[in-house]
Design a protein around this motif. Structure first.
Motif, PDB file in Angstrom:
ATOM      1  N   PRO A  97       0.804  -1.233   0.000  1.00 47.66           N
ATOM      2  CA  PRO A  97       0.000   0.000   0.000  1.00 47.66           C
ATOM      3  C   PRO A  97       0.829   1.272   0.000  1.00 47.66           C
ATOM      4  CG  PRO A  97       0.132  -0.890   2.211  1.00 47.66           C
ATOM      5  CD  PRO A  97       0.841  -1.882   1.326  1.00 47.66           C
ATOM      6  N   LEU A  98       0.174   2.354  -0.408  1.00 46.81           N
ATOM      7  CA  LEU A  98       0.681   3.690  -0.160  1.00 46.81           C
ATOM      8  C   LEU A  98       0.112   4.145   1.169  1.00 46.81           C
ATOM      9  CD1 LEU A  98       1.195   3.535  -3.275  1.00 46.81           C
ATOM     10  CD2 LEU A  98       0.639   5.968  -3.369  1.00 46.81           C
ATOM     11  N   ASP A  99       0.956   4.614   2.081  1.00 44.91           N
ATOM     12  CA  ASP A  99       0.448   5.099   3.354  1.00 44.91           C
ATOM     13  C   ASP A  99      -0.164   6.492   3.173  1.00 44.91           C
ATOM     14  OD1 ASP A  99       2.581   6.952   3.339  1.00 44.91           O
ATOM     15  OD2 ASP A  99       3.825   5.707   4.642  1.00 44.91           O
ATOM     16  N   ASP A 100      -0.705   7.039   4.246  1.00 42.08           N
ATOM     17  CA  ASP A 100      -1.391   8.333   4.152  1.00 42.08           C
ATOM     18  C   ASP A 100      -0.462   9.441   3.663  1.00 42.08           C
ATOM     19  OD1 ASP A 100      -3.622   7.057   5.094  1.00 42.08           O
ATOM     20  OD2 ASP A 100      -3.576   7.963   7.088  1.00 42.08           O
ATOM     21  N   GLU A 151       2.145   9.097   1.696  1.00 45.45           N
ATOM     22  CA  GLU A 151       2.389   8.896   0.264  1.00 45.45           C
ATOM     23  C   GLU A 151       1.155   9.258  -0.558  1.00 45.45           C
ATOM     24  OE1 GLU A 151       5.551   5.232   0.000  1.00 45.45           O
ATOM     25  OE2 GLU A 151       3.573   4.792   0.853  1.00 45.45           O
ATOM     26  N   LEU A 152      -0.024   8.948  -0.024  1.00 38.32           N
ATOM     27  CA  LEU A 152      -1.255   9.294  -0.728  1.00 38.32           C
ATOM     28  C   LEU A 152      -1.423  10.810  -0.817  1.00 38.32           C
ATOM     29  CD1 LEU A 152      -3.882   8.425  -2.086  1.00 38.32           C
ATOM     30  CD2 LEU A 152      -4.941   8.325   0.174  1.00 38.32           C
ATOM     31  N   THR A 153      -1.129  11.500   0.268  1.00 38.09           N
ATOM     32  CA  THR A 153      -1.191  12.963   0.248  1.00 38.09           C
ATOM     33  C   THR A 153      -0.169  13.529  -0.723  1.00 38.09           C
ATOM     34  OG1 THR A 153      -1.944  12.997   2.557  1.00 38.09           O
ATOM     35  CG2 THR A 153      -1.057  15.044   1.664  1.00 38.09           C
ATOM     36  N   ALA A 154       1.002  12.914  -0.780  1.00 38.48           N
ATOM     37  CA  ALA A 154       2.025  13.365  -1.730  1.00 38.48           C
ATOM     38  C   ALA A 154       1.541  13.189  -3.168  1.00 38.48           C
ATOM     39  CB  ALA A 154       3.321  12.597  -1.515  1.00 38.48           C
ATOM     40  N   LYS A 155       0.847  12.076  -3.450  1.00 34.06           N
ATOM     41  CA  LYS A 155       0.276  11.884  -4.785  1.00 34.06           C
ATOM     42  C   LYS A 155      -0.737  12.987  -5.081  1.00 34.06           C
ATOM     43  CE  LYS A 155      -2.877   9.039  -7.494  1.00 34.06           C
ATOM     44  NZ  LYS A 155      -3.710   7.814  -7.581  1.00 34.06           N
ATOM     45  N   PHE A 156      -1.601  13.274  -4.108  1.00 37.90           N
ATOM     46  CA  PHE A 156      -2.595  14.329  -4.297  1.00 37.90           C
ATOM     47  C   PHE A 156      -1.919  15.654  -4.608  1.00 37.90           C
ATOM     48  CE2 PHE A 156      -4.864  17.948  -2.520  1.00 37.90           C
ATOM     49  CZ  PHE A 156      -6.063  17.872  -3.232  1.00 37.90           C
ATOM     50  N   ARG A 157      -0.911  16.008  -3.836  1.00 34.52           N
ATOM     51  CA  ARG A 157      -0.241  17.298  -4.035  1.00 34.52           C
ATOM     52  C   ARG A 157       0.489  17.337  -5.379  1.00 34.52           C
ATOM     53  NH1 ARG A 157       0.522  20.546   0.426  1.00 34.52           N
ATOM     54  NH2 ARG A 157       1.108  22.034  -1.202  1.00 34.52           N
ATOM     55  N   LEU A 158       1.089  16.225  -5.769  1.00 34.11           N
ATOM     56  CA  LEU A 158       1.788  16.164  -7.056  1.00 34.11           C
ATOM     57  C   LEU A 158       0.833  16.456  -8.211  1.00 34.11           C
ATOM     58  CD1 LEU A 158       4.399  15.366  -8.651  1.00 34.11           C
ATOM     59  CD2 LEU A 158       3.471  13.039  -8.716  1.00 34.11           C
ATOM     60  N   LEU A 159      -0.392  15.930  -8.111  1.00 32.67           N
ATOM     61  CA  LEU A 159      -1.356  16.106  -9.185  1.00 32.67           C
ATOM     62  C   LEU A 159      -2.133  17.411  -9.073  1.00 32.67           C
ATOM     63  CD1 LEU A 159      -2.809  12.475  -9.394  1.00 32.67           C
ATOM     64  CD2 LEU A 159      -1.061  13.500 -10.840  1.00 32.67           C
TER      65      LEU A 159
END
Length: 454
Positions: free
Chosen positions: A411-414, A416-424
């Motif tokens: 999994p992506l932890d929280d 990493e998930l927030t980092a994905k959100f910010r990247l996009l």
């Protein structure tokens, strides 16, 4: 998958409707509530960046003309009727194929359901607690219906996101509207006649795939409203003689996958988060190649051939025509080529320059994709791929991946998930605004998240 005789599970639709109804007052445990927030954040990441695409813009234009209103926010700008917002936002969420998914059902559950739930919640002023319950229910229904008949539905040429997503959207909106059990069953019945979505887009460059999620969100929303308005649907829509499983899966479905463990064994726990903006069937091979490239300092210029062994559903993505964005996102040979050449697979790797690159085309032409019985036996529990790279004057390199990154086992932890959100999201709505959206999602004490993101 065994065939299920018609009538073998009488009352399946009614049992599902009863569970949907009871979920409106159920107490969600902290883990499930947290997972719902993760789904919202990943949905918004996908919809915000997806709103910048040509297809999302085209759908917004149609919505502005055909679905005017002030009921709900449209990500990318403006407001519309709730149905129009669901159509626009669902399309945006699936426009770049970076949205979440569920491997056992080969389905994207959030893009066809969350836009409908959030649009109606915004219109009605629903409580955040009700919305979280509706989201969990909508995603769960989508995942369970999809997994019950996959891969039979895919083998018949249907796209599970559109096929099952309309039921999930109808379920979630029914909860927000507070419908009673018979009316929820009727909403599901009406949804059965809105279910549809063909896989013929594959290899054809057709952008209609992006619309499948938006269509399901809009249609599911309307189905709930139609049922509330006393338009009746069959209470046996799933299991009936001419019902969903007969029509789309030719009776090859598993009742246990639909009904067992409702409310205790949550499918939404097992949804995945994408780390690459392309079809999930490509991700195992991408993971394997990126690992090999990093570990062996692999130079793409030395590669004479690549063999990808995988399951049949993934192997069908072997086309080498990728002038269009969607064809590149659906091509295993293309994914292999950009993985080896660039050592990363992000938005840039699917741009016009990469798709027109002679180096990409030349390397993709050296890729062999093979379906294997051993891999078919593991799918859809896993999405396995074995990659073998041959090189001039050097030993072969081989790597097998059972599950790609982002699955529950990887999994992506929280963070990493927030980092994905910010990247996009940051490049689209700005860093400050993106930070406020992320904070609002994790708090989820009001319904401003979609409005702030628009």
């Amino acid at each position: 998958m065994r065939g299920c005789l018609v009538g073998e599970v009488s009352g399946a639709t009614a049992r599902l409707a009863e569970w949907i109804h009871d979920m409106r007052t159920a107490n969600l445990d902290a883990e499930i509530e947290h997972q719902a927030k993760r789904l919202v954040l990943d949905y918004l990441a996908s919809a915000i960046v997806g709103s910048t695409t040509t297809v999302a813009g085209a759908v917004r234009d149609v919505v502005a003309e055909m679905y005017p209103g002030e009921h709900a926010s449209v990500i990318g700008g403006g407001r519309a009727s709730a149905a129009g917002a669901a159509l626009a936002n669902g399309t945006a969420a699936h426009a770049l194929d970076i949205d979440d998914g569920y491997t056992p059902g080969s389905v994207h559950p959030s893009a066809p359901t969350l836009p409908a739930v959030l649009a109606v919640a915004e219109r009605t002023g629903s409580t955040a607690k009700t919305v979280l319950r509706a989201i969990t229910t909508a995603v769960e229904v989508t995942c369970r219906i999809a997994r019950s008949a996959h891969p039979a539905t895919r083998e018949a040429g249907f796209h599970n996101t559109a096929l099952a997503g309309v039921f999930g959207a109808a379920a979630g909106v029914s909860m927000v509207l507070g419908l009673d059990r018979p009316t929820i069953a009727s909403a599901l019945g009406v949804a059965g006649s809105h279910s549809g979505g063909l896989f013929e887009f594959l290899g054809n460059g057709a952008e209609v795939k992006r619309l499948h999620a938006g269509k399901a969100a809009r249609d599911g929303l309307l189905c709930a409203y139609l049922a509330r308005g006393e338009v009746s649907g069959p209470a046996t829509v799933l299991e009936g003689t001419n019902g969903y499983f007969h029509a789309f899966a030719r009776d090859a479905w598993r009742p246990d996958a639909l009904l067992d463990g409702l409310g205790t064994e949550w499918a939404l726990r097992d949804t995945y988060v994408k780390v690459y903006p392309c079809c999930r069937h490509l991700h195992g091979a991408i993971d394997a190649l990126l690992d090999l490239r990093a570990e062996h300092d692999l130079d793409a210029s030395t590669v004479t051939g690549v063999r990808v062994e995988t399951y049949s559903v993934a192997a069908a993505h072997s086309h080498t025509r990728f002038t269009s964005h969607i064809d590149a996102q659906m091509s295993l040979p293309y994914a292999v080529a950009v993985s080896l050449l660039d050592g990363q697979v992000g938005m840039t790797q699917f741009d016009r320059d990469h798709r027109a690159s002679p180096a990409v085309a030349e390397l993709a032409a050296r890729v062999e994709v093979v379906a294997g019985a051993e891999f078919d036996a593991r799918y859809p529990r896993e999405r396995p791929a074995r990659v073998t790279v041959t090189r001039a004057g050097a030993p072969e390199l081989c790597r097998e991946v059972g599950q790609p990154r982002g699955e529950p086992g990887k999994p992506l932890d929280d963070k990493e998930l927030t980092a994905k959100f910010r990247l996009l999201a940051d490049p689209v709505i700005g860093a400050d605004r993106a930070a406020r959206v992320a904070e609002a999602v994790w708090a989820f004490d009001d319904l401003t998240v979609q409005a702030v993101a628009k």
